[in-house]
Motif scaffolding. Structure first.
Motif, PDB file in Angstrom:
ATOM      1  N   PHE A 175       0.878  -1.160   0.000  1.00  0.00           N
ATOM      2  CA  PHE A 175       0.000   0.000   0.000  1.00  0.00           C
ATOM      3  C   PHE A 175       0.915   1.209   0.000  1.00  0.00           C
ATOM      4  N   ILE A 176       0.789   2.052  -1.020  1.00  0.00           N
ATOM      5  CA  ILE A 176       1.644   3.237  -1.151  1.00  0.00           C
ATOM      6  C   ILE A 176       0.801   4.475  -0.854  1.00  0.00           C
TER       7      ILE A 176
ATOM      8  N   TYR B 114      -2.436   3.926  -3.476  1.00  0.00           N
ATOM      9  CA  TYR B 114      -2.583   2.874  -4.482  1.00  0.00           C
ATOM     10  C   TYR B 114      -1.830   1.636  -4.027  1.00  0.00           C
ATOM     11  N   LEU B 115      -1.983   0.545  -4.771  1.00  0.00           N
ATOM     12  CA  LEU B 115      -1.360  -0.724  -4.428  1.00  0.00           C
ATOM     13  C   LEU B 115      -0.383  -1.154  -5.510  1.00  0.00           C
ATOM     14  N   VAL B 116       0.676  -1.831  -5.101  1.00  0.00           N
ATOM     15  CA  VAL B 116       1.608  -2.471  -6.020  1.00  0.00           C
ATOM     16  C   VAL B 116       1.599  -3.956  -5.673  1.00  0.00           C
ATOM     17  N   ILE B 117       1.116  -4.776  -6.603  1.00  0.00           N
ATOM     18  CA  ILE B 117       1.025  -6.222  -6.395  1.00  0.00           C
ATOM     19  C   ILE B 117       2.277  -6.843  -6.993  1.00  0.00           C
ATOM     20  N   ARG B 118       3.085  -7.485  -6.133  1.00  0.00           N
ATOM     21  CA  ARG B 118       4.385  -8.007  -6.564  1.00  0.00           C
ATOM     22  C   ARG B 118       4.431  -9.527  -6.490  1.00  0.00           C
TER      23      ARG B 118
ATOM     24  N   PRO C 141      -7.643   0.936  -6.398  1.00  0.00           N
ATOM     25  CA  PRO C 141      -9.085   0.834  -6.169  1.00  0.00           C
ATOM     26  C   PRO C 141      -9.664   2.030  -5.421  1.00  0.00           C
ATOM     27  N   TYR C 142      -8.814   2.971  -5.011  1.00  0.00           N
ATOM     28  CA  TYR C 142      -9.258   4.073  -4.153  1.00  0.00           C
ATOM     29  C   TYR C 142      -9.691   5.308  -4.938  1.00  0.00           C
TER      30      TYR C 142
END
Length: 147
Positions: free
Chosen positions: A48-49, A64-68, A105-106
């Motif tokens: 979560f950034i 936003y999210l970074v999915i790694r 998603p925000y």
């Protein structure tokens, strides 16, 4: 006599003013909501950034999210997101080991994540979208520090 008076009056006044300025400085009061949640096994992570270079097409983005995918294990990574108990959606990273997918998603909220709202994430290793490997999931909820 003036030196002693200056020590008794100016020193406490300087300390008091410094304390007031430190508490009214937005940078001093602001926190950082960056957080990472890992899968049950070490195959995936979601970051979560709070604020950073994650806007579509480049540039900075708020919340936003970074999915790694962090392992060459043959599995993809899927993330589900909630905000204050409201389900926001899911995103899949099946691009292979050491890849990242940005997911925001925000954006449906005018100010993204607000202070004290509860951020919820679930992350799982998957073999294709929505094909869960159950022992390799984890989830976490935490309150936003600064929104």
């Amino acid at each position: 006599m003036t030196r002693a008076l200056a020590r008794r009056v100016l020193l406490p006044l300087t300390v008091a003013l410094t304390a007031i300025l430190a508490t009214t400085n937005p940078a001093a009061a602001a926190g950082n909501d960056d957080y990472t949640v890992y899968t049950g096994q070490s195959g995936g992570a979601v970051d979560f950034i709070d604020y950073g270079p994650g806007a579509p097409g480049g540039g900075d983005n708020d919340d936003y999210l970074v999915i790694r995918d962090i392992a060459a294990d043959g599995h993809g990574v899927q993330v589900w997101a909630w905000l204050h108990g409201k389900y926001l959606g899911t995103k899949y990273n099946g691009n292979g080991a050491w890849t990242s997918v940005i997911y925001d998603p925000y954006t449906i909220f005018p100010n993204n994540v607000a202070k004290n709202e509860v951020i919820g994430l679930k992350i799982c290793l998957v073999d294709g979208k929505d094909n869960l490997i159950q022992p390799s999931c984890s989830s976490l909820d935490w309150p936003s520090i600064d929104g």
